[in-house]
Write a protein that holds these residues in place. Structure first.
Motif, short mmCIF file in Angstrom:
data_model
loop_
_atom_site.label_atom_id
_atom_site.label_comp_id
_atom_site.label_asym_id
_atom_site.label_seq_id
_atom_site.Cartn_x
_atom_site.Cartn_y
_atom_site.Cartn_z
N ASP A 294 91.27 8.43 19.97
CA ASP A 294 91.83 9.78 19.84
C ASP A 294 90.84 10.78 19.25
O ASP A 294 91.07 12.00 19.34
CB ASP A 294 93.09 9.74 18.96
CG ASP A 294 94.17 8.86 19.55
OD1 ASP A 294 94.12 8.62 20.78
OD2 ASP A 294 95.06 8.42 18.82
N PHE A 295 89.77 10.29 18.61
CA PHE A 295 88.84 11.19 17.92
C PHE A 295 87.40 10.84 18.30
O PHE A 295 86.67 10.23 17.52
CB PHE A 295 89.01 11.08 16.40
CG PHE A 295 90.39 11.46 15.93
CD1 PHE A 295 90.71 12.79 15.70
CD2 PHE A 295 91.35 10.50 15.71
CE1 PHE A 295 91.98 13.14 15.26
CE2 PHE A 295 92.62 10.83 15.27
CZ PHE A 295 92.94 12.17 15.05
N SER A 312 88.76 11.75 10.38
CA SER A 312 89.89 12.31 11.12
C SER A 312 91.19 11.70 10.63
O SER A 312 91.20 10.68 9.93
CB SER A 312 89.71 12.04 12.62
OG SER A 312 89.59 10.64 12.84
N CYS A 313 92.28 12.34 10.99
CA CYS A 313 93.58 11.84 10.56
C CYS A 313 94.67 12.51 11.38
O CYS A 313 94.42 13.48 12.11
CB CYS A 313 93.80 12.10 9.08
SG CYS A 313 94.04 13.85 8.68
N TYR A 314 95.87 11.97 11.21
CA TYR A 314 97.08 12.60 11.75
C TYR A 314 97.91 13.10 10.58
O TYR A 314 98.04 12.44 9.56
CB TYR A 314 97.90 11.61 12.57
CG TYR A 314 97.41 11.40 13.97
CD1 TYR A 314 97.69 12.34 14.96
CD2 TYR A 314 96.68 10.28 14.32
CE1 TYR A 314 97.25 12.15 16.26
CE2 TYR A 314 96.24 10.08 15.62
CZ TYR A 314 96.53 11.02 16.58
OH TYR A 314 96.10 10.84 17.87
N LYS A 322 103.30 14.45 15.06
CA LYS A 322 101.95 14.19 14.57
C LYS A 322 100.99 15.28 15.03
O LYS A 322 101.02 15.69 16.20
CB LYS A 322 101.44 12.83 15.07
CG LYS A 322 102.06 11.64 14.38
CD LYS A 322 101.40 10.37 14.87
CE LYS A 322 101.91 9.16 14.11
NZ LYS A 322 101.23 7.91 14.56
N PRO A 324 96.83 16.10 15.08
CA PRO A 324 95.50 15.50 14.84
C PRO A 324 94.53 16.52 14.23
O PRO A 324 94.49 17.69 14.64
CB PRO A 324 95.04 15.08 16.23
CG PRO A 324 95.75 16.04 17.15
CD PRO A 324 97.05 16.42 16.50
N ARG A 342 92.06 19.29 15.82
CA ARG A 342 91.25 18.58 16.81
C ARG A 342 91.00 19.43 18.05
O ARG A 342 89.88 19.48 18.57
CB ARG A 342 91.94 17.27 17.21
CG ARG A 342 91.17 16.45 18.23
CD ARG A 342 91.91 15.20 18.65
NE ARG A 342 93.14 15.55 19.36
CZ ARG A 342 94.02 14.64 19.84
NH1 ARG A 342 93.79 13.36 19.62
NH2 ARG A 342 95.10 15.03 20.46
#
Length: 525
Positions: A294-295, A312-314, A322, A324, A342
């Motif tokens: 996802d990142f 990175s995180c949600y 969620k 990103p 993101r």
């Protein structure tokens, strides 16, 4: 007549049957165990014995009392020695052991457990003649075992000398029958391609340490794993060190030196040597295991305030959705825990890549230059091949000189040093020969070789727009020679392009668009 008298005079006893075959193949084909059991059972009925248990050792050879079936039988006899008198029945003396010392040790263990030993094929007497006959049979069994082993080794060594691998093929290969050649190794797909990708990845640095190779294998559904769904470290190390994958075989224990095998290699010998060099260099920091699909920019983009990799995180909203984000997680940084959506960062990165596109005029110019270089390289190929042949001749002379020195040397350490040097020279010669074979292959057309590369140079967004995480990461490494710095309020800083794009003479302007250079001299900022 002797057996009838024995039946009349013998008091009723309990019997256990012990059977053994020495190869897995005999077990799989169903030969040996059942026929031994049937013969012993018939003998027990004739003698009037009541069969209590049957114990099996399937595909066991070499070990003695530690055989699983033998250990289980001796434990049973010791446990029940006070309940009844037991007789151990074996089909033939060779089923107990094909070694006189092992035979005597196993017989003593059976007697110590309170049992006797009998067989329909031999009478175990207690007088001098009986003992002599029994031990003579055991000696002959040992002789046949050793003789068979020598014949097997001789045949296997002959196969090795001719370039054929006679042992277990291992992962990535399987045996197939070939007319006039017997069983030969062939690629076992898809395992062969998976292992090839792992080996080439480790040699090139795509996988920095063995742990990354291990995770790669575990991510492949077709790669065999243990009951925990894992691949062992020992298995990975064995694959990385196996010469068979380079197309070569050897058996130093039988005096068979390194030589080309009659099977398809997964990698070149040069790649194999590069792997061994990397293994000997020691451990490196592994690539992050938690880089998620996802990142794709995670770890590649640096915080513009502290120059540390952004993570990175949600983040969950009140509705449970969620969101990103990329963010800096370095304590003490001005941007600590201040996130960037993101979508914002990746859209800006996409625009950055769009600006890397060269003009079509420049691409045509570079294509013409590459084609000219391709033609020059083709013209120089024969010169390079001639140099390789000359180098091989020099190595042969060096080896010949070292062999003469070995004959004259008396110091064992000096001899060992000469032998090691000869081994190194022989490996170098094999690599040179391998290169000659590759260089002798027919060259493919220029357009076929460079079409994909030129498509990427003309539009580096091709890989970034792919759905695959691996393609996005490849695009990052191919376009930029250093990681990118990102400021929350300013966006991406001026990047350092990789050599191919520098060679194109591309220039970043204030609007981040690439322009073609004036004339042949590269422009400046």
């Amino acid at each position: 007549m002797r057996m009838q008298d024995s039946k009349q005079d013998h008091t009723k006893k309990h019997a256990v049957i012990y059977t053994r075959v020495s190869s897995i193949k005999q077990t799989q084909e169903g030969h040996g165990l059942e026929s031994q059991k049937s013969r012993c059972a018939e003998f027990a009925r004739f003698k009037g014995y009541e069969i209590a248990e049957t114990f099996y050792d399937r595909g066991v050879s070499g070990s003695l009392i530690d055989r699983p079936g033998m250990k289980e039988m001796l434990s049973f006899l010791r446990k029940n020695r006070r309940k009844a008198h037991y007789v151990v029945l074996i089909d033939d003396i060779s089923r107990l052991a094909r070694d006189i010392r092992a035979h005597l040790d196993l017989k003593d263990a059976i007697f110590s457990a309170g049992a006797e030993l009998e067989s329909p094929g031999i009478e175990f007497g207690t007088d001098a003649n009986g003992i002599m006959f029994e031990q003579t049979q055991a000696v002959f069994a040992e002789y046949h075992r050793r003789r068979n082993a020598e014949q097997v080794i001789s045949r296997m060594r002959a196969r090795l000398m001719n370039g054929y691998w006679p042992f277990n093929p291992g992962l990535g290969y399987k045996y197939e029958k070939s007319p006039g050649q017997g069983k030969i190794l062939v690629r076992d797909e898809p395992l062969a391609s998976i292992i090839q990708q792992a080996l080439e990845g480790f040699a090139s640095g795509q996988f920095q340490i063995q742990a990354e190779v291990k995770r790669f294998f575990e991510s492949q559904p077709d790669f065999p794993k243990n009951k925990h769904g894992e691949v062992t470290n020992e298995q990975v190390a064995k694959i990385l060190k196996r010469k068979l994958y380079a197309g070569y075989i050897e058996a130093p224990q039988w005096g068979v030196s390194l030589r080309r095998g009659n099977h398809d290699a997964l990698i070149s010998l040069e790649t194999y040597e590069r792997i061994q060099s990397r293994l000997n260099e020691g451990a490196r920091a592994p690539a992050r295991k938690d880089i998620r699909d996802d990142f794709p920019l995670r770890g590649f983009v640096l915080c513009g305030d502290c120059d540390r990799p952004m993570t990175s995180c949600y983040s969950k909203s009140r509705t449970g959705k969620k969101h990103p984000y990329y963010l800096c997680f370095a304590k003490g940084c001005e941007s600590y825990r201040k996130s960037v959506p993101r979508t914002q960062m990746e859209d800006e990165f996409g625009a950055l890549l769009e600006g890397v596109k060269p003009t079509q005029k420049l691409i045509r110019l570079v294509l013409a230059m590459f084609k000219k270089g391709w033609e020059l390289q083709a013209a120089q190929t024969e010169s390079v091949r001639q140099t390789s042949r000359q180098k091989i001749g020099e190595i042969d002379n060096q080896v010949s000189g070292l062999l003469d020195r070995i004959v004259e040397a008396t110091n064992t350490r000096v001899v060992a040093a000469y032998e090691k040097k000869i081994d190194d020279l022989e490996k170098e010669k094999l690599i040179l020969k391998e290169k000659l074979e590759v260089e002798a292959m027919e060259h493919r057309p220029f357009n076929e070789m460079f079409e994909l590369a030129m498509r990427f140079l003309a539009n580096p967004c091709i890989l970034w727009n792919s759905d695959k995480f691996e393609h996005k990461r490849i695009a990052l490494n191919l376009v930029f020679s250093e990681r990118l710095a990102y400021c929350r309020n300013e966006g991406f800083r001026t990047p350092v392009l990789a050599l191919p794009f520098k060679a194109l003479g591309n220039v970043y302007g204030g609007n981040r668009e690439l322009v073609s250079p004036e004339g042949f001299e590269p422009s400046t900022y």
